[in-house]
Design a protein around this motif. Structure first.
Motif, PDB file in Angstrom:
ATOM      1  N   TYR A 229       0.873  -1.169   0.000  1.00 40.96           N
ATOM      2  CA  TYR A 229       0.000   0.000   0.000  1.00 40.96           C
ATOM      3  C   TYR A 229       0.909   1.218   0.000  1.00 40.96           C
ATOM      4  CZ  TYR A 229      -3.117   3.639   1.700  1.00 40.96           C
ATOM      5  OH  TYR A 229      -3.825   4.804   1.828  1.00 40.96           O
ATOM      6  N   GLN A 230       0.837   1.998  -1.059  1.00 42.57           N
ATOM      7  CA  GLN A 230       1.679   3.190  -1.225  1.00 42.57           C
ATOM      8  C   GLN A 230       3.153   2.868  -0.999  1.00 42.57           C
ATOM      9  OE1 GLN A 230      -0.076   6.227   1.299  1.00 42.57           O
ATOM     10  NE2 GLN A 230      -1.691   6.606  -0.196  1.00 42.57           N
ATOM     11  N   GLY A 231       3.589   1.731  -1.559  1.00 42.31           N
ATOM     12  CA  GLY A 231       4.986   1.345  -1.496  1.00 42.31           C
ATOM     13  C   GLY A 231       5.428   0.646  -0.224  1.00 42.31           C
ATOM     14  N   THR A 232       4.508   0.444   0.724  1.00 42.08           N
ATOM     15  CA  THR A 232       4.835  -0.203   1.990  1.00 42.08           C
ATOM     16  C   THR A 232       4.170  -1.567   2.045  1.00 42.08           C
ATOM     17  OG1 THR A 232       4.924   1.956   3.073  1.00 42.08           O
ATOM     18  CG2 THR A 232       4.697   0.027   4.497  1.00 42.08           C
ATOM     19  N   SER A 233       4.919  -2.583   2.445  1.00 39.35           N
ATOM     20  CA  SER A 233       4.409  -3.946   2.523  1.00 39.35           C
ATOM     21  C   SER A 233       3.411  -4.066   3.679  1.00 39.35           C
ATOM     22  CB  SER A 233       5.572  -4.912   2.726  1.00 39.35           C
ATOM     23  OG  SER A 233       5.142  -6.233   2.611  1.00 39.35           O
ATOM     24  N   VAL A 234       2.224  -4.620   3.391  1.00 36.15           N
ATOM     25  CA  VAL A 234       1.157  -4.740   4.398  1.00 36.15           C
ATOM     26  C   VAL A 234       0.526  -6.127   4.365  1.00 36.15           C
ATOM     27  CG1 VAL A 234       0.561  -2.285   4.349  1.00 36.15           C
ATOM     28  CG2 VAL A 234      -0.638  -3.864   2.824  1.00 36.15           C
ATOM     29  N   TRP A 235      -0.137  -6.465   5.454  1.00 38.58           N
ATOM     30  CA  TRP A 235      -1.022  -7.632   5.532  1.00 38.58           C
ATOM     31  C   TRP A 235      -2.448  -7.120   5.401  1.00 38.58           C
ATOM     32  CZ3 TRP A 235       0.776 -12.423   5.518  1.00 38.58           C
ATOM     33  CH2 TRP A 235       2.026 -12.686   6.036  1.00 38.58           C
ATOM     34  N   ILE A 236      -3.282  -7.858   4.672  1.00 41.97           N
ATOM     35  CA  ILE A 236      -4.702  -7.510   4.614  1.00 41.97           C
ATOM     36  C   ILE A 236      -5.400  -8.297   5.718  1.00 41.97           C
ATOM     37  CG2 ILE A 236      -6.810  -7.482   3.238  1.00 41.97           C
ATOM     38  CD1 ILE A 236      -5.042  -7.615   0.724  1.00 41.97           C
ATOM     39  N   ASP A 237      -6.044  -7.599   6.645  1.00 43.59           N
ATOM     40  CA  ASP A 237      -6.739  -8.249   7.750  1.00 43.59           C
ATOM     41  C   ASP A 237      -8.154  -8.651   7.366  1.00 43.59           C
ATOM     42  OD1 ASP A 237      -4.616  -8.001   9.636  1.00 43.59           O
ATOM     43  OD2 ASP A 237      -5.119  -5.883   9.824  1.00 43.59           O
ATOM     44  N   LYS A 238      -8.875  -7.708   6.763  1.00 42.20           N
ATOM     45  CA  LYS A 238     -10.250  -8.027   6.362  1.00 42.20           C
ATOM     46  C   LYS A 238     -10.752  -7.033   5.340  1.00 42.20           C
ATOM     47  CE  LYS A 238     -12.664  -5.443   9.972  1.00 42.20           C
ATOM     48  NZ  LYS A 238     -13.686  -5.486  11.001  1.00 42.20           N
TER      49      LYS A 238
ATOM     50  N   GLY B 187     -17.101  -3.194   0.636  1.00 38.73           N
ATOM     51  CA  GLY B 187     -16.480  -3.821  -0.522  1.00 38.73           C
ATOM     52  C   GLY B 187     -15.487  -2.936  -1.248  1.00 38.73           C
ATOM     53  N   LYS B 188     -15.208  -1.756  -0.693  1.00 42.86           N
ATOM     54  CA  LYS B 188     -14.291  -0.812  -1.336  1.00 42.86           C
ATOM     55  C   LYS B 188     -13.059  -0.517  -0.499  1.00 42.86           C
ATOM     56  CE  LYS B 188     -17.995   1.456  -3.849  1.00 42.86           C
ATOM     57  NZ  LYS B 188     -18.738   2.676  -4.088  1.00 42.86           N
ATOM     58  N   THR B 189     -13.110  -0.883   0.778  1.00 38.17           N
ATOM     59  CA  THR B 189     -11.988  -0.650   1.673  1.00 38.17           C
ATOM     60  C   THR B 189     -11.621  -1.940   2.398  1.00 38.17           C
ATOM     61  OG1 THR B 189     -13.443   0.070   3.469  1.00 38.17           O
ATOM     62  CG2 THR B 189     -12.527   1.788   2.052  1.00 38.17           C
ATOM     63  N   ALA B 190     -10.385  -1.970   2.879  1.00 35.02           N
ATOM     64  CA  ALA B 190      -9.898  -3.115   3.635  1.00 35.02           C
ATOM     65  C   ALA B 190      -9.124  -2.602   4.840  1.00 35.02           C
ATOM     66  CB  ALA B 190      -8.982  -3.978   2.773  1.00 35.02           C
ATOM     67  N   THR B 191      -9.105  -3.406   5.902  1.00 28.80           N
ATOM     68  CA  THR B 191      -8.275  -3.103   7.051  1.00 28.80           C
ATOM     69  C   THR B 191      -6.944  -3.815   6.834  1.00 28.80           C
ATOM     70  OG1 THR B 191     -10.177  -2.920   8.517  1.00 28.80           O
ATOM     71  CG2 THR B 191      -8.042  -3.305   9.560  1.00 28.80           C
ATOM     72  N   VAL B 192      -5.854  -3.068   6.947  1.00 27.50           N
ATOM     73  CA  VAL B 192      -4.516  -3.610   6.752  1.00 27.50           C
ATOM     74  C   VAL B 192      -3.624  -3.217   7.914  1.00 27.50           C
ATOM     75  CG1 VAL B 192      -4.736  -3.469   4.233  1.00 27.50           C
ATOM     76  CG2 VAL B 192      -3.628  -1.603   5.455  1.00 27.50           C
ATOM     77  N   HIS B 193      -2.505  -3.944   8.073  1.00 30.18           N
ATOM     78  CA  HIS B 193      -1.470  -3.511   9.010  1.00 30.18           C
ATOM     79  C   HIS B 193      -0.108  -3.770   8.398  1.00 30.18           C
ATOM     80  CE1 HIS B 193      -1.705  -7.764  10.380  1.00 30.18           C
ATOM     81  NE2 HIS B 193      -0.430  -7.601  10.693  1.00 30.18           N
ATOM     82  N   LEU B 194       0.877  -3.020   8.854  1.00 31.94           N
ATOM     83  CA  LEU B 194       2.235  -3.125   8.341  1.00 31.94           C
ATOM     84  C   LEU B 194       2.819  -4.483   8.689  1.00 31.94           C
ATOM     85  CD1 LEU B 194       3.703   0.337   9.401  1.00 31.94           C
ATOM     86  CD2 LEU B 194       2.838  -0.319   7.158  1.00 31.94           C
ATOM     87  N   ARG B 195       3.618  -5.026   7.773  1.00 30.78           N
ATOM     88  CA  ARG B 195       4.382  -6.232   8.096  1.00 30.78           C
ATOM     89  C   ARG B 195       5.462  -5.816   9.082  1.00 30.78           C
ATOM     90  NH1 ARG B 195       4.655 -10.679   4.220  1.00 30.78           N
ATOM     91  NH2 ARG B 195       2.955 -10.449   2.753  1.00 30.78           N
ATOM     92  N   GLY B 196       5.732  -6.651  10.072  1.00 30.15           N
ATOM     93  CA  GLY B 196       6.772  -6.342  11.042  1.00 30.15           C
ATOM     94  C   GLY B 196       6.196  -6.126  12.428  1.00 30.15           C
ATOM     95  N   PRO B 197       6.989  -5.542  13.313  1.00 27.25           N
ATOM     96  CA  PRO B 197       6.595  -5.442  14.722  1.00 27.25           C
ATOM     97  C   PRO B 197       5.439  -4.477  14.989  1.00 27.25           C
ATOM     98  CG  PRO B 197       8.641  -4.259  14.356  1.00 27.25           C
ATOM     99  CD  PRO B 197       8.317  -4.970  13.069  1.00 27.25           C
TER     100      PRO B 197
END
Length: 59
Positions: free
Chosen positions: A20-29, A34-44
């Motif tokens: 997302y915008q050049g940063t590696s993320v996990w998609i949570d849900k 249907g147009k947005t997702a909750t994500v968090h950064l990979r790492g600590p």
């Protein structure tokens, strides 16, 4: 990214790299709209954000 691919990535046991915008993320849900997702950064850091799925890129 389209909504079907987001669903596939969320349900997959594989480690699929997404950014997302050049940063590696996990998609949570995928959110109910249907147009947005909750994500968090990979790492600590596990700060979660809601982002447009249009801005997610499979690497």
């Amino acid at each position: 990214m389209d909504v079907n691919r987001v669903k596939q990535i969320i349900s997959s046991p594989a480690d699929i790299k997404v950014s997302y915008q050049g940063t590696s993320v996990w998609i949570d849900k995928l959110e109910a709209d249907g147009k947005t997702a909750t994500v968090h950064l990979r790492g600590p850091l596990e700060e979660r954000s809601q982002v447009s799925i249009d801005e997610l890129v499979e690497e």
